[in-house]
Design an enzyme around this catalytic site. Structure first.
Site, PDB file in Angstrom:
ATOM      1  N   GLY A  74       8.712 -13.131   3.171  1.00 41.01           N
ATOM      2  CA  GLY A  74       8.759 -12.769   1.769  1.00 41.01           C
ATOM      3  C   GLY A  74       7.457 -12.120   1.344  1.00 41.01           C
ATOM      4  O   GLY A  74       6.531 -11.939   2.127  1.00 41.01           O
ATOM      5  N   THR A  78      -0.055  -6.841   2.516  1.00 36.03           N
ATOM      6  CA  THR A  78      -1.382  -7.439   2.550  1.00 36.03           C
ATOM      7  C   THR A  78      -2.112  -6.948   3.797  1.00 36.03           C
ATOM      8  O   THR A  78      -1.592  -6.153   4.575  1.00 36.03           O
ATOM      9  CB  THR A  78      -1.309  -8.976   2.518  1.00 36.03           C
ATOM     10  OG1 THR A  78      -2.616  -9.503   2.257  1.00 36.03           O
ATOM     11  CG2 THR A  78      -0.774  -9.536   3.830  1.00 36.03           C
ATOM     12  N   TRP A  79      -3.335  -7.423   3.945  1.00 35.77           N
ATOM     13  CA  TRP A  79      -4.154  -7.085   5.102  1.00 35.77           C
ATOM     14  C   TRP A  79      -4.538  -8.361   5.823  1.00 35.77           C
ATOM     15  O   TRP A  79      -4.784  -9.399   5.181  1.00 35.77           O
ATOM     16  CB  TRP A  79      -5.422  -6.344   4.673  1.00 35.77           C
ATOM     17  CG  TRP A  79      -6.428  -6.145   5.780  1.00 35.77           C
ATOM     18  CD1 TRP A  79      -6.445  -5.152   6.714  1.00 35.77           C
ATOM     19  CD2 TRP A  79      -7.565  -6.963   6.065  1.00 35.77           C
ATOM     20  NE1 TRP A  79      -7.504  -5.305   7.563  1.00 35.77           N
ATOM     21  CE2 TRP A  79      -8.215  -6.412   7.183  1.00 35.77           C
ATOM     22  CE3 TRP A  79      -8.092  -8.120   5.484  1.00 35.77           C
ATOM     23  CZ2 TRP A  79      -9.364  -6.976   7.741  1.00 35.77           C
ATOM     24  CZ3 TRP A  79      -9.234  -8.696   6.035  1.00 35.77           C
ATOM     25  CH2 TRP A  79      -9.861  -8.107   7.154  1.00 35.77           C
ATOM     26  N   HIS A  80      -4.600  -8.312   7.153  1.00 36.40           N
ATOM     27  CA  HIS A  80      -5.151  -9.398   7.966  1.00 36.40           C
ATOM     28  C   HIS A  80      -6.225  -8.815   8.873  1.00 36.40           C
ATOM     29  O   HIS A  80      -6.108  -7.673   9.340  1.00 36.40           O
ATOM     30  CB  HIS A  80      -4.079 -10.049   8.841  1.00 36.40           C
ATOM     31  CG  HIS A  80      -2.968 -10.677   8.072  1.00 36.40           C
ATOM     32  ND1 HIS A  80      -3.176 -11.586   7.059  1.00 36.40           N
ATOM     33  CD2 HIS A  80      -1.621 -10.527   8.166  1.00 36.40           C
ATOM     34  CE1 HIS A  80      -2.016 -11.979   6.575  1.00 36.40           C
ATOM     35  NE2 HIS A  80      -1.050 -11.347   7.226  1.00 36.40           N
ATOM     36  N   ILE A 184       0.088 -16.266   0.439  1.00 37.83           N
ATOM     37  CA  ILE A 184       1.146 -17.010   1.115  1.00 37.83           C
ATOM     38  C   ILE A 184       2.405 -16.157   1.166  1.00 37.83           C
ATOM     39  O   ILE A 184       2.811 -15.577   0.157  1.00 37.83           O
ATOM     40  CB  ILE A 184       1.446 -18.346   0.392  1.00 37.83           C
ATOM     41  CG1 ILE A 184       0.227 -19.269   0.472  1.00 37.83           C
ATOM     42  CG2 ILE A 184       2.667 -19.035   1.001  1.00 37.83           C
ATOM     43  CD1 ILE A 184       0.362 -20.547  -0.328  1.00 37.83           C
ATOM     44  N   SER A 198      -2.915 -16.871   4.506  1.00 43.54           N
ATOM     45  CA  SER A 198      -4.174 -16.289   4.955  1.00 43.54           C
ATOM     46  C   SER A 198      -5.244 -16.679   3.939  1.00 43.54           C
ATOM     47  O   SER A 198      -5.033 -16.555   2.732  1.00 43.54           O
ATOM     48  CB  SER A 198      -4.074 -14.768   5.082  1.00 43.54           C
ATOM     49  OG  SER A 198      -3.676 -14.184   3.849  1.00 43.54           O
ATOM     50  N   CYS A 214      -0.459  -7.370  -2.381  1.00 46.55           N
ATOM     51  CA  CYS A 214       0.628  -8.208  -2.896  1.00 46.55           C
ATOM     52  C   CYS A 214       1.340  -7.548  -4.067  1.00 46.55           C
ATOM     53  O   CYS A 214       2.039  -8.216  -4.838  1.00 46.55           O
ATOM     54  CB  CYS A 214       0.108  -9.591  -3.299  1.00 46.55           C
ATOM     55  SG  CYS A 214      -0.692 -10.481  -1.941  1.00 46.55           S
TER      56      CYS A 214
END
EC number: 2.3.1.181
Length: 259
Positions: A74, A78-80, A184, A198, A214
């Site tokens: 869902g 975003t970025w990681h 989340i 994260s 987001c």
């Protein structure tokens, strides 16, 4: 809910490529569904990557064609990457599954983690994750730019990617705005959770400036290091996250969603 097992997939120089971690999630998910293993949380850092949840709009992606991995969780984009602790709790929930309750448990644990580091965080109604609330002041600005007539207040389509550092998500703290510390995004398949959270420890938050994080245009991002004024590496945060996730899961009594 019982004991939660933790597995470290890789940190620092051993940061994990996203597809490799996603494949490991699938493997663990299959094993958990078959009751071959207990509830398990994978902890890791990722190599830099943008990921887009199912609700991501084209207008929220990088403008320069930077690759984005579309995923089955869902949430939005975003970025990681380095400096961010990622957790994938893979857990069997009672049916019918209460997804909201699962998200709230994750938020509770992360709020307690931040509190242990001396940082007050909270939820924001209608927005998942863990937040540092702003104290926005009319006229406050960055680099001499007055935000008295902040265009975002009147333009829902305002694009921070096109308007320079004054509106960049990574500068939200300097603008006294709300800023997200932990994101989340989950998926539940066959009653077993995937994906997760994260938590920004000490990343380079300018990575977020290339997207609309987001899908939120009127707030930004932050990190433990940025808020506390000192370097808080992922390795310092891992045992604290494990402690509070374990406490939440050992004491929680999840109930099926009311129908």
């Amino acid at each position: 809910m019982g004991e939660l097992r933790f597995v470290h997939l890789g940190f620092g120089a051993e940061a994990v490529e996203y597809h490799a971690a996603w494949q490991e999630q699938r493997r663990v998910h299959t094993a958990r569904f078959a009751d071959e293993i207990p509830d398990t949380c994978l902890l890791l850092e990722h190599q830099p990557v943008y990921t887009a949840g199912r609700r991501t709009e084209d207008s929220e992606r990088p403008l320069d064609g930077t690759p984005v991995v579309d995923v089955d969780r869902g949430g939005k984009i975003t970025w990681h990457g380095p400096g961010q602790l990622v957790g994938y709790p893979i857990m069997k929930l009672p049916r019918p599954v209460d997804v909201v309750a699962h998200v709230r448990r994750l938020e509770d644990a992360l709020i307690k983690v931040c509190a242990e580091f001396g940082l007050e965080t909270t939820r924001v109604e209608g927005r998942s994750g863990v937040w540092v609330l702003g104290d926005e002041v009319a006229g406050a600005g960055l680099g001499g730019l007055s935000l008295d007539f902040d265009p975002r207040r009147h333009d829902e389509e305002f694009d921070p990617r096109l308007n320079g550092p004054e509106y960049a998500p990574s500068n939200a703290g300097q603008r006294h705005e709300d800023r997200k510390l932990a994101a989340i995004g989950i998926r539940v398949a066959k009653g077993v959770t995937m994906h997760g959270f994260s938590l920004n420890c000490d990343p380079d938050n300018t990575w977020f400036d290339r997207i609309v994080p987001c899908g939120i245009r009127d707030a930004g991002v932050t990190s433990l290091s940025q808020e506390l004024g000192r370097q808080v590496p992922v390795t310092e945060v891992v045992p604290v996250v494990e402690k509070h996730l374990s406490a939440i899961w050992e004491t929680a009594t999840p109930l099926p969603r009311a129908v």
